[in-house]
Design a protein around this motif. Sequence first.
Motif, PDB file in Angstrom:
ATOM      1  N   HIS A   1      60.775  43.648  38.265  1.00  0.00           N
ATOM      2  CA  HIS A   1      60.413  43.334  39.640  1.00  0.00           C
ATOM      3  C   HIS A   1      61.265  42.175  40.174  1.00  0.00           C
TER       4      HIS A   1
ATOM      5  N   LYS B   1      48.748  50.841  36.304  1.00  0.00           N
ATOM      6  CA  LYS B   1      48.442  51.371  37.625  1.00  0.00           C
ATOM      7  C   LYS B   1      46.958  51.720  37.734  1.00  0.00           C
TER       8      LYS B   1
ATOM      9  N   ASP C   1      57.753  50.942  42.284  1.00  0.00           N
ATOM     10  CA  ASP C   1      56.448  50.281  42.285  1.00  0.00           C
ATOM     11  C   ASP C   1      56.550  48.867  42.839  1.00  0.00           C
TER      12      ASP C   1
ATOM     13  N   ILE D   1      53.702  51.044  46.864  1.00  0.00           N
ATOM     14  CA  ILE D   1      54.844  51.720  46.259  1.00  0.00           C
ATOM     15  C   ILE D   1      55.723  52.333  47.345  1.00  0.00           C
TER      16      ILE D   1
ATOM     17  N   ASP E   1      59.129  51.081  37.471  1.00  0.00           N
ATOM     18  CA  ASP E   1      57.959  50.198  37.415  1.00  0.00           C
ATOM     19  C   ASP E   1      58.223  49.095  36.390  1.00  0.00           C
TER      20      ASP E   1
END
Length: 289
Positions: free
Chosen positions: A215, A114, A240, A270, A212
């Motif tokens: 995905h 990040k 995220d 986010i 996070d």
Amino acid sequence: MPARILKKILKLPVQYIWRRKAKSAARELAASANPGIRGVGLALLEALEGIFTAEENAWIQKVEQRRSALLASTEVVPIVDFGAGNPDSRRSAEEMAKGVESTCRVADACAASKPAFWAKLLFKLVRHLQPSTCVELGTCVGISAAYQAAALELNGKGQLVTMEGAPEIARTARETLEAVGLGNASVVTGSFQAMLQGVLERNKPIDYFFNDGHHDHDAVLAYHKQVSPYLADGAVIVFDDISWSPGMRKAWETIEAEPATAATFDLRAIGIAVTGKSAGGQRNYRLPL
């Protein structure tokens, strides 16, 4: 003028307008009677305004020094990736469950961490929400974990459990936490499929959950469903990269419509969901940053 250059030129003024609007909205949110919504509002406002105490800045400096060291690393390590790869990878569920083996430069892994602004926002969220039990999916080299654990340290309470699939990257994350001087965070190594249930059982109820890791549309919704029974009343969940792919955007929109939330905050990069019921009904805020 090429479109790419024009887009880059326009990015800063557009971002400035977005963030100015977000500051105004954050001031209103900071006055909410709901502690979760109020905490999100205060975190947004202070991150956008750059409001940090001397103690907070001291911890931030330690983490950023560690980030700089990792970005300068020449180490190459083996990894196994249980995630979706990149938005164009089209990995099957079977491939993701098995994991894709490759190698990775530690510097490249760190570059995917990040950025400072978003890490500071996570820091402020933990500072204002005052959670006791935090879980993070997707440790990487430990930069965001260190930010969140540093906030817990300043709060004087709370523990973070962070999960990473690749053993060598998990080792680097542990070294990050040690280098920064944080003993209130532990790194669990292994696929989320194999390890998450045990983490949830051992650490319930969970006040703060940061996804996070994986995905992928189906995975995000599956982990959201899995963690929900273990959440404390009024827990906050951070997602995220909700605009990373069409699938991630669709998953976030499904979560926005969940009846078991008091409010959601779409920050473009986010998403934040405050769980529980609100006296004023559910609110969905769009605050692109």
